[in-house]
Design an enzyme around this catalytic site. Sequence first.
Site, PDB file in Angstrom:
ATOM      1  CB  ALA A 128      52.803  97.540 -12.351  1.00  0.00           C
ATOM      2  CB  THR A 130      58.741  98.345 -16.425  1.00  0.00           C
ATOM      3  OG1 THR A 130      59.698  98.654 -15.459  1.00  0.00           O
ATOM      4  CG2 THR A 130      59.669  98.095 -17.797  1.00  0.00           C
ATOM      5  N   GLY A 135      61.307 101.541 -20.151  1.00  0.00           N
ATOM      6  CA  GLY A 135      62.240 100.817 -19.332  1.00  0.00           C
ATOM      7  C   GLY A 135      63.219 101.820 -18.666  1.00  0.00           C
ATOM      8  CD  GLN A 284     101.370  85.901  -6.043  1.00  0.00           C
ATOM      9  OE1 GLN A 284     102.198  85.731  -5.297  1.00  0.00           O
ATOM     10  NE2 GLN A 284     101.322  87.021  -6.693  1.00  0.00           N
ATOM     11  CD  GLN A 342      88.234  81.094 -14.360  1.00  0.00           C
ATOM     12  OE1 GLN A 342      87.181  81.153 -15.057  1.00  0.00           O
ATOM     13  NE2 GLN A 342      89.434  80.585 -14.941  1.00  0.00           N
ATOM     14  CD  GLU A 369      63.947  97.724  -7.107  1.00  0.00           C
ATOM     15  OE1 GLU A 369      64.389  98.740  -6.395  1.00  0.00           O
ATOM     16  OE2 GLU A 369      63.297  97.096  -6.620  1.00  0.00           O
TER      17      GLU A 369
HETATM   18  N1  CAA Z   1      62.711 111.784  -5.886  1.00  0.00           N
HETATM   19  C1  CAA Z   1      61.608 112.875  -6.063  1.00  0.00           C
HETATM   20  N2  CAA Z   1      61.512 113.413  -7.465  1.00  0.00           N
HETATM   21  C2  CAA Z   1      62.176 113.063  -8.183  1.00  0.00           C
HETATM   22  C3  CAA Z   1      62.985 112.069  -8.107  1.00  0.00           C
HETATM   23  C4  CAA Z   1      63.448 111.422  -6.810  1.00  0.00           C
HETATM   24  N3  CAA Z   1      64.317 110.535  -6.729  1.00  0.00           N
HETATM   25  N4  CAA Z   1      63.803 111.903  -9.551  1.00  0.00           N
HETATM   26  C5  CAA Z   1      63.105 112.646 -10.306  1.00  0.00           C
HETATM   27  N5  CAA Z   1      62.342 113.442  -9.670  1.00  0.00           N
HETATM   28  C6  CAA Z   1      61.219 114.519 -10.080  1.00  0.00           C
HETATM   29  C7  CAA Z   1      62.149 115.492 -10.773  1.00  0.00           C
HETATM   30  O1  CAA Z   1      62.525 116.458  -9.904  1.00  0.00           O
HETATM   31  C8  CAA Z   1      61.053 116.125 -11.819  1.00  0.00           C
HETATM   32  O2  CAA Z   1      60.416 116.987 -11.087  1.00  0.00           O
HETATM   33  P1  CAA Z   1      60.346 118.545 -11.766  1.00  0.00           P
HETATM   34  O3  CAA Z   1      59.585 118.407 -13.113  1.00  0.00           O
HETATM   35  O4  CAA Z   1      58.998 119.121 -10.914  1.00  0.00           O
HETATM   36  O5  CAA Z   1      61.606 119.334 -11.820  1.00  0.00           O
HETATM   37  C9  CAA Z   1      60.408 114.936 -12.202  1.00  0.00           C
HETATM   38  O6  CAA Z   1      60.680 114.069 -11.161  1.00  0.00           O
HETATM   39  C10 CAA Z   1      61.033 114.292 -13.283  1.00  0.00           C
HETATM   40  O7  CAA Z   1      62.364 113.825 -13.454  1.00  0.00           O
HETATM   41  P2  CAA Z   1      63.587 113.723 -14.403  1.00  0.00           P
HETATM   42  O8  CAA Z   1      63.273 114.948 -15.414  1.00  0.00           O
HETATM   43  O9  CAA Z   1      64.843 113.727 -13.828  1.00  0.00           O
HETATM   44  O10 CAA Z   1      62.836 112.610 -15.137  1.00  0.00           O
HETATM   45  P3  CAA Z   1      63.619 111.953 -16.524  1.00  0.00           P
HETATM   46  O11 CAA Z   1      62.509 111.362 -17.575  1.00  0.00           O
HETATM   47  O12 CAA Z   1      64.740 112.648 -17.117  1.00  0.00           O
HETATM   48  O13 CAA Z   1      63.956 110.312 -15.800  1.00  0.00           O
HETATM   49  C11 CAA Z   1      65.271 108.582 -14.584  1.00  0.00           C
HETATM   50  C12 CAA Z   1      64.738 110.061 -14.646  1.00  0.00           C
HETATM   51  C13 CAA Z   1      66.219 108.862 -13.540  1.00  0.00           C
HETATM   52  C14 CAA Z   1      66.185 108.310 -15.740  1.00  0.00           C
HETATM   53  C15 CAA Z   1      64.051 107.667 -14.091  1.00  0.00           C
HETATM   54  O14 CAA Z   1      63.282 107.586 -15.340  1.00  0.00           O
HETATM   55  C16 CAA Z   1      64.526 106.397 -13.760  1.00  0.00           C
HETATM   56  O15 CAA Z   1      64.774 106.251 -12.744  1.00  0.00           O
HETATM   57  N6  CAA Z   1      64.535 105.459 -14.962  1.00  0.00           N
HETATM   58  C17 CAA Z   1      64.772 104.027 -14.273  1.00  0.00           C
HETATM   59  C18 CAA Z   1      63.425 103.418 -14.068  1.00  0.00           C
HETATM   60  C19 CAA Z   1      63.444 102.271 -13.070  1.00  0.00           C
HETATM   61  O16 CAA Z   1      64.350 102.080 -12.236  1.00  0.00           O
HETATM   62  N7  CAA Z   1      62.488 101.026 -13.160  1.00  0.00           N
HETATM   63  C20 CAA Z   1      62.626 100.142 -12.533  1.00  0.00           C
HETATM   64  C21 CAA Z   1      61.262  99.262 -12.547  1.00  0.00           C
HETATM   65  S1  CAA Z   1      61.099  98.523 -11.014  1.00  0.00           S
HETATM   66  C22 CAA Z   1      61.861  97.068 -11.039  1.00  0.00           C
HETATM   67  O17 CAA Z   1      62.855  96.961 -11.751  1.00  0.00           O
HETATM   68  C23 CAA Z   1      61.386  96.283  -9.717  1.00  0.00           C
HETATM   69  C24 CAA Z   1      61.817  94.741  -9.964  1.00  0.00           C
HETATM   70  O18 CAA Z   1      61.767  94.173 -10.943  1.00  0.00           O
HETATM   71  C25 CAA Z   1      62.153  93.856  -8.770  1.00  0.00           C
END
Ligand code: CAA
Length: 388
Positions: A128, A130, A135, A284, A342, A369
Amino acid sequence: MAVATPHQAASEEEVLILQAVREIVAEKVAPRAAEIDERGEFPQDIRKVFAENDLLGIPIPAEYGGLGGTFLTYVKVVEEIAKACASSSLIVAVQELGMLPILIAGNEDQKKQYLPKLASGDWIAAYALTEAGSGSDAAGSMRTRAEKRGDTYVLNGQKIWITNGSVADVVCVFAVTDPEKGAGGISAFIVERGFKGFNVGKLEKKMGIRGSPTVELVFNDCEVPARNLLGAEGEGFKLAMKVLDKSRPGIAAQALGIAAGALEYATNYARERIAFGKPIGQQQGVGFMLADMKTEIEAARLLLYEAARKCDEGAPDVTLWAAMCKLKCGDVAMRVTTDAVQVLGGYGYSVEYPVERMMRDAKITQIYEGTQQIQRLVIARNLVGKPR
Ligand code: CAA
């Protein structure tokens, strides 16, 4: 610049697992797929079959009751199931998503307490992150709060779009412990469905993956023992991202499986359907469509398996590869399923044929995701860095 490593042959164990999965899919999953979609109910019978066959704990180490398999095997299993039923494949994929925070950041007590129940399939897990206003901007806009009072954290707030939230026994919840610290003020908690103040809210009615319940979770002074904090306070957001690095390939596998299932159906149809005196696949216009669908699927599969291998190796560039495979496989799923409809023409638009369900199911793989736009953002940041 990150490059792909040479291809490895499947292990003997993987071959046996996939053989068993193909049989289960043919006998139990495929015959139920249309009904699961129509009824929009979580298929407990399929969950039971997966649990009995150890498919819910593939990457969990044997010492915690899992198969101790590779991520590569895990994605191939999700792909096989998704060829027939996207909703059923999500049972396996979300079990992995929900248990990964414990596997990655759990202490020994937490692992011993929760992983065996998840590996056996007795318990279902969810993840959890989101919220209504949070989002894509998962860190910046998170509002769910966790406040420490003695030996307890008290959680207040709402999460939405939580896959399997209504059937989960345990949920890994991300909440703000220090609002002054942004991403560094988010912490992760293991929350059991029986904890006081844990409530399941609205069930979403969806376009696709209708057999997979997507719900709101409401925390009203929800009491979580302090021992259920995962890692240290403030480490939750990085954990959430590390989990997504390993779970996005699972969604890519779901997407790829949906595409492969649609191509198989469309190809068989194109071999048999006669128009203008010959099978439409030999004309084709349709033959070239099938050729493009096949090529896109095989290209996406190479990207996916490489990303899964990187998860197994703990490669430093796994974030990039997870994003690339999710982006490619999601887009291929949407394109291939649309083209499959299609190829079938009017029949493709009818619920009596599976490709319209596959097209509806494919769409979510471009959204959850991390949307395709977020995957591109992650990939671009890997190439040129994050703007200051
Ligand atoms: N691994 C480790 N650390 C990470 C990382 C990673 N992959 N990505 C970012 N970090 C760290 C950064 O290094 C940063 O650390 P520092 O402050 O120490 O430098 C910190 O985390 C913050 O990172 P960002 O500054 O890059 O963060 P941001 O606010 O710019 O956001 C983003 C990054 C990639 C946009 C992220 O918010 C994101 O992935 N958003 C999408 C969310 C998502 O995928 N949700 C899915 C929900 S689950 C789902 O959908 C499941 C389902 O239903 C089946």
